[in-house]
Design a protein around this motif. Sequence first.
Motif, mmCIF file in Angstrom:
data_model
loop_
_atom_site.group_PDB
_atom_site.id
_atom_site.type_symbol
_atom_site.label_atom_id
_atom_site.label_comp_id
_atom_site.label_asym_id
_atom_site.label_seq_id
_atom_site.Cartn_x
_atom_site.Cartn_y
_atom_site.Cartn_z
ATOM 1 N N UNK A 320 0.834 -1.204 0.000
ATOM 2 C CA UNK A 320 0.000 0.000 0.000
ATOM 3 C C UNK A 320 0.872 1.257 0.000
ATOM 4 N N UNK A 321 0.241 2.381 -0.240
ATOM 5 C CA UNK A 321 0.962 3.649 -0.291
ATOM 6 C C UNK A 321 1.432 4.102 1.071
ATOM 7 N N UNK A 322 2.249 5.153 1.115
ATOM 8 C CA UNK A 322 2.822 5.611 2.387
ATOM 9 C C UNK A 322 1.726 6.034 3.363
ATOM 10 N N UNK A 323 2.054 5.879 4.675
ATOM 11 C CA UNK A 323 3.325 5.505 5.282
ATOM 12 C C UNK A 323 3.582 3.999 5.195
ATOM 13 N N UNK A 324 4.844 3.650 4.945
ATOM 14 C CA UNK A 324 5.235 2.251 4.831
ATOM 15 C C UNK A 324 6.626 2.095 5.401
ATOM 16 N N UNK A 325 6.721 1.333 6.500
ATOM 17 C CA UNK A 325 8.017 1.065 7.115
ATOM 18 C C UNK A 325 8.589 -0.172 6.474
ATOM 19 N N UNK A 326 9.611 -0.007 5.694
ATOM 20 C CA UNK A 326 10.160 -1.122 4.944
ATOM 21 C C UNK A 326 11.589 -0.791 4.587
ATOM 22 N N UNK A 327 12.193 -1.669 3.782
ATOM 23 C CA UNK A 327 13.477 -1.330 3.209
ATOM 24 C C UNK A 327 13.218 -0.426 2.010
ATOM 25 N N UNK A 328 14.234 -0.166 1.229
ATOM 26 C CA UNK A 328 14.097 0.738 0.101
ATOM 27 C C UNK A 328 13.022 0.254 -0.874
ATOM 28 N N UNK A 329 12.108 1.147 -1.221
ATOM 29 C CA UNK A 329 11.018 0.839 -2.145
ATOM 30 C C UNK A 329 10.989 1.922 -3.222
ATOM 31 N N UNK A 330 11.003 1.564 -4.506
ATOM 32 C CA UNK A 330 10.831 2.581 -5.547
ATOM 33 C C UNK A 330 9.523 3.332 -5.329
#
Length: 469
Positions: A320-330
Amino acid sequence: MKTISIFSRPAAVTLSTDMHYDFCKLKPLSPKEAQEEDLLLESITWPETPPLSFPLSLEKTSDPDHSTFTILPKRGGGQWRIGDKLEVMINMKDFQGRPKKFGGDVLLARLHNPTIGAGVAGEVVDHLNGSYTAVFLLLWKGSAQVTLVHPSEAVMELRRLNREHPDRIFFKSVFQSGSVTETTTCNICLRPTQKSLCNFTDLHTGEPWFCYKPDNLSCDYKRQSFSLFYSPQQKEGTIFFSSWKMLHCCVLAIQHFLGHHSLKGKVVHMYGDSTIRQWFEHLTATLPDLKEFDLNSEKQAGPFMALNFTHNIMVKYCCHGPPLRSTTVPAIEMHYIANELDNMVGGSKTVVVLGIWAHFATFPLEFYIRRMLSIRRAVVRLLSRAPDTLVVIRTGNPKSLTCFLHSSTNSDWYTLQQLKVLKAIFKGLNVHLVNAWEMVIAHHLPQELHPQPPIIKNMINVLLSTATP
């Protein structure tokens, strides 16, 4: 076993100001939407705890070791039989053994029998005076457990953190033009500085997202996003007792349906966080001939796609769209669910699976409400033009809270509030809820942010049974 969370206040924090509204302003709503938001917030109002004195003394907070439970006599007298309801009175006391005079503790009740592999969630009623009733339907003999997740004092601190520090998790974005790269901080809302802002608010949904503008690059060169974590220790306790077992509304012994039969000729669109990604991973690992097509995507965020040509099945996953806690995402791979649904034809061969909750825990609940209302409007539009589309929504679930970071960013109290909001928002719509909250509570396996495979299998069985023609 300890699961009680006590929070120490960060040293340089203003105690009572509502800083959230000072730098993180919400977009005005229409009168109708504002009324609905007010009703939703009113429906999940948590019992107020008397003002805390600082420094906060641990001795005055709820202590499961001193608390007691009493099995109440059966209504009407006599012995309990299968089908009766067992009521247990829980009286909370502090660390000095003094009775608590107010409610607001977060208690979870479950009953499980590992011998027969069955388990269910119980119901806890807060009497607002330091006592609680746990209610269990007696279906077979077994044992029960009531866990104190947070004392009421911790809930007040959790609420304060979300209102005063919604930016306590820092999101970063990389801007790149040729060999020049710059990294800046992004969030739903940013504290004012001398820097200009890049406004990435979605034009269609109105979902807010801002970044501090790079020093040497324009806002047009945002390439990818990632997040860094910060959060200011915690202690933990459990109340145990023996009794019977209950069935609430979540049964784990679900009939298994063959995935090929259930999904034959269908396209399954999965949108959400990593707990929905688990569903994609389970299907590709367990359904024969459903093979993942390598899109060279980042492991945590996707997108992913799996195909079965024999039975004409396609399963897709997007974060899903931000906010997203993750590693690097394009950045281009971060999609707002409402937009995705509006671009979908739908129909009897379309299954939509949604799961969005964990990444909103650090924000005031209004942000989650508005995101889910946006998704609901898109679901209504989808079902209006294609009413035979199957829409399945996964709720949040309890987690292991092993340190202050977990409690202050992924508290079960945050998830419980989201669960209540989610149920209210989608009530009356032709959508199916997979109650992951109760399924995880009921299971004998430890509670984790990402439930273990046997629990995921139970959730997938619900999905497949729902999708069966």
